[in-house]
Write a protein that holds these residues in place. Structure first.
Motif, PDB file in Angstrom:
ATOM      1  N   LYS A   1       3.256   9.665   9.603  1.00 35.84           N
ATOM      2  CA  LYS A   1       2.568  10.605   8.738  1.00 35.84           C
ATOM      3  C   LYS A   1       2.277  11.849   9.544  1.00 35.84           C
ATOM      4  CE  LYS A   1       0.093   7.472   5.811  1.00 35.84           C
ATOM      5  NZ  LYS A   1       0.246   7.762   4.450  1.00 35.84           N
TER       6      LYS A   1
ATOM      7  N   HIS B   1       3.883  -2.109   0.816  1.00 36.57           N
ATOM      8  CA  HIS B   1       4.711  -1.574  -0.252  1.00 36.57           C
ATOM      9  C   HIS B   1       4.026  -1.711  -1.596  1.00 36.57           C
ATOM     10  CE1 HIS B   1       8.561   0.058   0.237  1.00 36.57           C
ATOM     11  NE2 HIS B   1       9.092  -0.520  -0.804  1.00 36.57           N
TER      12      HIS B   1
ATOM     13  N   TRP C   1       1.386   0.770  -1.897  1.00 39.76           N
ATOM     14  CA  TRP C   1       1.885   2.121  -2.103  1.00 39.76           C
ATOM     15  C   TRP C   1       2.274   2.364  -3.547  1.00 39.76           C
ATOM     16  CZ3 TRP C   1       5.231   1.529   2.828  1.00 39.76           C
ATOM     17  CH2 TRP C   1       4.407   1.771   3.946  1.00 39.76           C
ATOM     18  N   SER C   2       2.665   1.301  -4.205  1.00 37.41           N
ATOM     19  CA  SER C   2       3.169   1.503  -5.554  1.00 37.41           C
ATOM     20  C   SER C   2       2.097   1.264  -6.606  1.00 37.41           C
ATOM     21  CB  SER C   2       4.354   0.582  -5.806  1.00 37.41           C
ATOM     22  OG  SER C   2       3.935  -0.745  -5.699  1.00 37.41           O
ATOM     23  N   MET C   3       0.857   1.069  -6.181  1.00 38.70           N
ATOM     24  CA  MET C   3      -0.213   0.943  -7.151  1.00 38.70           C
ATOM     25  C   MET C   3      -0.210   2.134  -8.081  1.00 38.70           C
ATOM     26  SD  MET C   3      -1.838  -1.647  -7.142  1.00 38.70           S
ATOM     27  CE  MET C   3      -2.916  -2.854  -6.469  1.00 38.70           C
ATOM     28  N   ALA C   4      -0.386   1.846  -9.340  1.00 40.91           N
ATOM     29  CA  ALA C   4      -0.243   2.929 -10.305  1.00 40.91           C
ATOM     30  C   ALA C   4      -1.364   3.949 -10.212  1.00 40.91           C
ATOM     31  CB  ALA C   4      -0.209   2.349 -11.707  1.00 40.91           C
ATOM     32  N   TYR C   5      -2.517   3.509  -9.742  1.00 39.62           N
ATOM     33  CA  TYR C   5      -3.632   4.393  -9.962  1.00 39.62           C
ATOM     34  C   TYR C   5      -4.263   5.000  -8.719  1.00 39.62           C
ATOM     35  CZ  TYR C   5      -8.196   5.981 -11.126  1.00 39.62           C
ATOM     36  OH  TYR C   5      -9.307   6.747 -11.227  1.00 39.62           O
ATOM     37  N   ASP C   6      -4.820   4.176  -7.894  1.00 40.65           N
ATOM     38  CA  ASP C   6      -5.765   4.715  -6.917  1.00 40.65           C
ATOM     39  C   ASP C   6      -5.118   5.640  -5.900  1.00 40.65           C
ATOM     40  OD1 ASP C   6      -8.485   3.245  -5.057  1.00 40.65           O
ATOM     41  OD2 ASP C   6      -7.858   5.296  -5.318  1.00 40.65           O
ATOM     42  N   ASP C   7      -5.729   6.778  -5.742  1.00 40.81           N
ATOM     43  CA  ASP C   7      -5.128   7.814  -4.925  1.00 40.81           C
ATOM     44  C   ASP C   7      -5.170   7.520  -3.431  1.00 40.81           C
ATOM     45  OD1 ASP C   7      -6.746   9.759  -7.241  1.00 40.81           O
ATOM     46  OD2 ASP C   7      -4.585   9.632  -7.110  1.00 40.81           O
ATOM     47  N   ASN C   8      -6.225   6.908  -2.975  1.00 41.91           N
ATOM     48  CA  ASN C   8      -6.296   6.746  -1.528  1.00 41.91           C
ATOM     49  C   ASN C   8      -6.074   5.308  -1.108  1.00 41.91           C
ATOM     50  OD1 ASN C   8      -8.815   5.359  -1.755  1.00 41.91           O
ATOM     51  ND2 ASN C   8      -9.706   7.339  -2.199  1.00 41.91           N
ATOM     52  N   PHE C   9      -5.695   4.488  -2.055  1.00 42.14           N
ATOM     53  CA  PHE C   9      -5.526   3.080  -1.770  1.00 42.14           C
ATOM     54  C   PHE C   9      -4.608   2.794  -0.582  1.00 42.14           C
ATOM     55  CE2 PHE C   9      -6.530  -1.076  -3.004  1.00 42.14           C
ATOM     56  CZ  PHE C   9      -5.412  -1.858  -2.791  1.00 42.14           C
TER      57      PHE C   9
ATOM     58  N   ILE D   1      -3.969   4.229   2.006  1.00 41.73           N
ATOM     59  CA  ILE D   1      -4.374   4.654   3.336  1.00 41.73           C
ATOM     60  C   ILE D   1      -5.527   3.820   3.882  1.00 41.73           C
ATOM     61  CG2 ILE D   1      -6.151   6.378   2.862  1.00 41.73           C
ATOM     62  CD1 ILE D   1      -4.262   8.246   4.631  1.00 41.73           C
ATOM     63  N   ASN D   2      -6.157   3.012   3.030  1.00 40.63           N
ATOM     64  CA  ASN D   2      -7.332   2.283   3.486  1.00 40.63           C
ATOM     65  C   ASN D   2      -7.084   1.358   4.667  1.00 40.63           C
ATOM     66  OD1 ASN D   2      -9.503   3.214   2.129  1.00 40.63           O
ATOM     67  ND2 ASN D   2      -9.095   2.009   0.306  1.00 40.63           N
TER      68      ASN D   2
ATOM     69  N   LEU E   1      -6.193   3.193   7.657  1.00 38.44           N
ATOM     70  CA  LEU E   1      -7.394   3.805   8.218  1.00 38.44           C
ATOM     71  C   LEU E   1      -8.206   2.821   9.022  1.00 38.44           C
ATOM     72  CD1 LEU E   1      -9.524   5.844   5.789  1.00 38.44           C
ATOM     73  CD2 LEU E   1      -8.720   6.427   8.052  1.00 38.44           C
TER      74      LEU E   1
ATOM     75  N   GLY F   1     -12.435   0.176   6.368  1.00 38.55           N
ATOM     76  CA  GLY F   1     -12.063   1.588   6.346  1.00 38.55           C
ATOM     77  C   GLY F   1     -13.027   2.413   5.514  1.00 38.55           C
TER      78      GLY F   1
ATOM     79  N   SER G   1      -8.864   2.126 -11.961  1.00 34.82           N
ATOM     80  CA  SER G   1      -7.966   1.527 -10.983  1.00 34.82           C
ATOM     81  C   SER G   1      -7.919   0.018 -11.203  1.00 34.82           C
ATOM     82  CB  SER G   1      -8.478   1.818  -9.585  1.00 34.82           C
ATOM     83  OG  SER G   1      -9.664   1.094  -9.370  1.00 34.82           O
TER      84      SER G   1
ATOM     85  N   ARG H   1      -9.192  15.044  -5.286  1.00 39.36           N
ATOM     86  CA  ARG H   1      -7.801  14.593  -5.267  1.00 39.36           C
ATOM     87  C   ARG H   1      -7.158  15.172  -6.514  1.00 39.36           C
ATOM     88  NH1 ARG H   1      -6.310  12.616  -0.714  1.00 39.36           N
ATOM     89  NH2 ARG H   1      -8.064  11.199  -0.778  1.00 39.36           N
TER      90      ARG H   1
ATOM     91  N   ARG I   1       4.113   9.356  -4.437  1.00 38.48           N
ATOM     92  CA  ARG I   1       4.261   7.948  -4.787  1.00 38.48           C
ATOM     93  C   ARG I   1       5.069   7.801  -6.061  1.00 38.48           C
ATOM     94  NH1 ARG I   1       0.003   5.180  -6.161  1.00 38.48           N
ATOM     95  NH2 ARG I   1      -1.093   7.077  -6.701  1.00 38.48           N
ATOM     96  N   GLY I   2       5.842   6.711  -6.086  1.00 40.24           N
ATOM     97  CA  GLY I   2       6.571   6.401  -7.304  1.00 40.24           C
ATOM     98  C   GLY I   2       5.599   5.788  -8.288  1.00 40.24           C
TER      99      GLY I   2
ATOM    100  N   TYR J   1       4.345   3.197 -10.953  1.00 38.65           N
ATOM    101  CA  TYR J   1       4.556   1.805 -11.331  1.00 38.65           C
ATOM    102  C   TYR J   1       5.759   1.219 -10.604  1.00 38.65           C
ATOM    103  CZ  TYR J   1       1.945   2.999 -15.614  1.00 38.65           C
ATOM    104  OH  TYR J   1       1.040   3.419 -16.533  1.00 38.65           O
ATOM    105  N   GLY J   2       6.220   1.896  -9.588  1.00 39.42           N
ATOM    106  CA  GLY J   2       7.515   1.505  -9.010  1.00 39.42           C
ATOM    107  C   GLY J   2       7.354   0.728  -7.732  1.00 39.42           C
TER     108      GLY J   2
ATOM    109  N   GLY K   1       7.577   1.080  -4.055  1.00 35.74           N
ATOM    110  CA  GLY K   1       7.674   2.034  -2.957  1.00 35.74           C
ATOM    111  C   GLY K   1       8.218   3.364  -3.418  1.00 35.74           C
TER     112      GLY K   1
END
Ligand SMILES: [Zn+2]
Ligand SMILES: [Zn+2]
Lengths: 174, 354
Positions: free
Chosen positions: A17, A37, A40-48, A50-51, A54, A93, B95, B177, B208-209, B211-212, B214
């Motif tokens: 990063k 992975h 990273w692909s969680m639909a919602y949380d913006d900072n998830f 990185i927790n 961190l 974190g 979330s 954000r 970020r993708g 619902y995907g 990675g």
């Protein structure tokens, strides 16, 4: 090189990063990377995503790896206000309360410089609770503009700004 | 039949309106705020959590706030069915964690869901504005005004040096954000997406993708947001993201023109086959549905398919998610039943336009 997460399997996935020219790296085995992975692909949380990352960083700050810090009994005390101790914080974190920022300042500061590239807020100031800070900021801004006008030899505008600044400073003194 | 879609599914951001709505599906601004003197939700005791809910609920019931934001409804998440909470996740309003552990959590919503305030998620308050198209400035403006009005009654944790204090140090400072959800099929088809998007991380953006898995974004949908919240003003953060989004829009448009010019038959074939499958399939999984819907949307944008409304992609994004399908069916469905239900819903939706 072993995986930063499990310390068992060899690291095959490397994530770099770069924020404001500050580089940081996470090295993971395939299995742990897959777990990440999902985050990273969680639909919602913006900072998830990185927790966890961190929590690792907070751990590295003590010169130890994330998982060994969990067992570290010599953690530097706890926050009197919320009761959170440094182990808890480095695991999740997340800080426990606004006073944790003060209490663990020596840990948080370098972390902020690393993940945020800065340790100074330059944005919005709340109107009510930030009353005098707000005025100070405004005066700073006006001073900068005044300097600009002076160097452009726009003395009329400069004089107007100088009066404005005086007015605000009067307000601060009251 | 349309009522069923309108009443149960549609949210403001799915409207398909707003600037650049051909490529930008939605714009979101979220402000993290915490009350002074109460520990953050991850540490707070049950009665402290309750105190936060009642303080915020009290502050928000205010004529001036409703004048700014529109009428707001308070929802206690504990009182919702688990499935209803998952629907809120699919609509990008809460979330997954918020849905899972509902105890002590609240949600304040405007009827069209474009304005919401989450209580006791990671932070005491998360003020959100979620608009269709590229409307980051508009979303920021509204979120900031609601923030001002709430601040006039609530004591927010603010530090002169560090700004707004948040549970996670990645949100400290502005607590802002901002994100855009973009449909970038031509960048993916021309193999430029990963390179272009990777370069964004070097300028402090997170990609970020949606619902995907990675970086393999389902339905060629990508969410781009600011990574840094400290050391830049809100206006800088917003305008940087607008610049980035605008550049991506240009890239995507160029790539679409290249595809049309160089590989028109292949493109038409891809689009029309997707349309054919969606309008005839009897069983379809979520991944396949999203891929085909993305192709159809591209076809609509380029005039290859006519008579289908472009927001079909936006709507189906939520309607074909497992939680929503089960909500529509009124019961729990097995994965196979969901695939059947999904196919039938898609056919039904297309028949409205066709
Ligand atoms: Zn591992
Ligand atoms: Zn604390």
């Amino acid at each position: 090189m072993f995986c930063d997460e499990c310390k068992k399997r060899p690291a095959t996935v490397h994530v770099t990063k770069i924020v404001n020219g500050q580089k940081s790296e996470v090295n993971l085995c395939e299995e742990c990377a897959r777990a990440h992975h999902k985050e990273w692909s969680m639909a919602y949380d913006d900072n998830f995503p990185i927790n966890k990352f961190l929590a690792g960083l907070l751990g590295f700050d003590t010169g130890k790896t994330a998982s060994s810090v969990n067992l570290n009994l010599h953690a530097p005390g706890k926050c009197e206000h919320c009761g959170a101790n440094y182990n808890q914080i480095s695991q999740t974190g997340r800080l426990g309360c606004h006073q944790c920022y003060d209490r663990f300042q020596d840990k948080v500061e370098p972390l902020l410089r690393r993940v945020q590239g800065s340790n100074r807020h330059t944005g919005k100031v709340p109107k009510r609770s930030g009353g005098s800070i707000r005025l100070q900021r405004e005066i700073q801004n006006l001073r900068a503009r005044l300097q600009q006008h002076v160097s452009n030899e726009e003395f009329e505008q400069a004089a107007r700004l100088r009066d404005q600044i005086r007015e605000l400073e009067k307000g601060m003194a009251e | 039949m349309r009522d069923r879609f309108v009443n149960q599914a549609l949210t403001k951001w799915m409207e398909g309106t707003g600037k650049e709505s051909e490529i930008v599906i939605s714009s979101r601004v979220r402000l993290a705020r915490n009350l002074c003197d109460i520990p953050f939700p991850n540490v707070a005791a049950a009665e402290q959590t309750k105190a936060v809910v009642s303080q915020v609920e009290g502050a928000i019931k205010d004529a001036e706030i409703e004048q700014t934001s529109g009428e707001l409804i308070f929802v206690n998440l504990e009182e919702l069915e688990p499935l209803d909470r998952l629907v809120l996740v699919d609509k990008h309003l809460i979330s997954p964690q918020h849905a899972e552990e509902a105890a002590g959590k609240g949600l304040i919503l405007r009827a069209d869901e474009a304005v919401s305030v989450l209580i006791n998620e990671e932070d005491h308050l998360r003020i959100q504005c979620l608009f269709p198209g590229l409307q980051l400035e508009e979303a920021w403006d509204l979120a900031s005004r609601i923030d001002d009005l709430l601040e006039s009654k609530l004591d927010f944790a603010f530090d002169e040096k560090l700004g707004y204090l948040t549970a996670c140090p990645t949100n400290v400072g502005t607590g802002l954000r901002a994100s855009v959800m973009m449909h970038l099929p031509a960048l993916v088809l021309t193999n430029q997406a990963s390179r272009v998007l990777a370069s964004l991380s070097q300028i402090g953006m997170t990609v970020r993708g949606l619902y995907g898995e990675g970086t393999d974004a389902t339905g060629n949908l990508f969410q781009i947001s600011n990574q840094v919240t400290l050391g830049r003003s809100e206006e800088e953060i917003i305008s940087n993201l607008v610049v980035v989004a605008t550049q991506l829009i240009d890239h995507e448009r160029m790539a679409r023109q290249v595809l049309l010019k160089e590989t028109k038959p292949q493109l038409e074939d891809r689009v029309c086959r997707a349309y054919g499958t969606l309008t005839s399939a009897r069983i379809i999984n979520s991944q396949e549905a999203m891929t085909l819907l993305s192709n159809v949307r591209l076809g609509i944008d380029l005039g290859i398919i006519q008579g289908v409304s472009p927001q079909v992609l936006n709507e189906m994004l939520v309607l074909t998610r497992p939680a929503f399908l089960q909500k529509l069916a009124g019961r729990e469905l097995s994965p196979f039943e969901r695939d059947v239900q999904r196919a039938s819903l898609i056919r039904e939706r297309f028949s409205l336009d066709g």
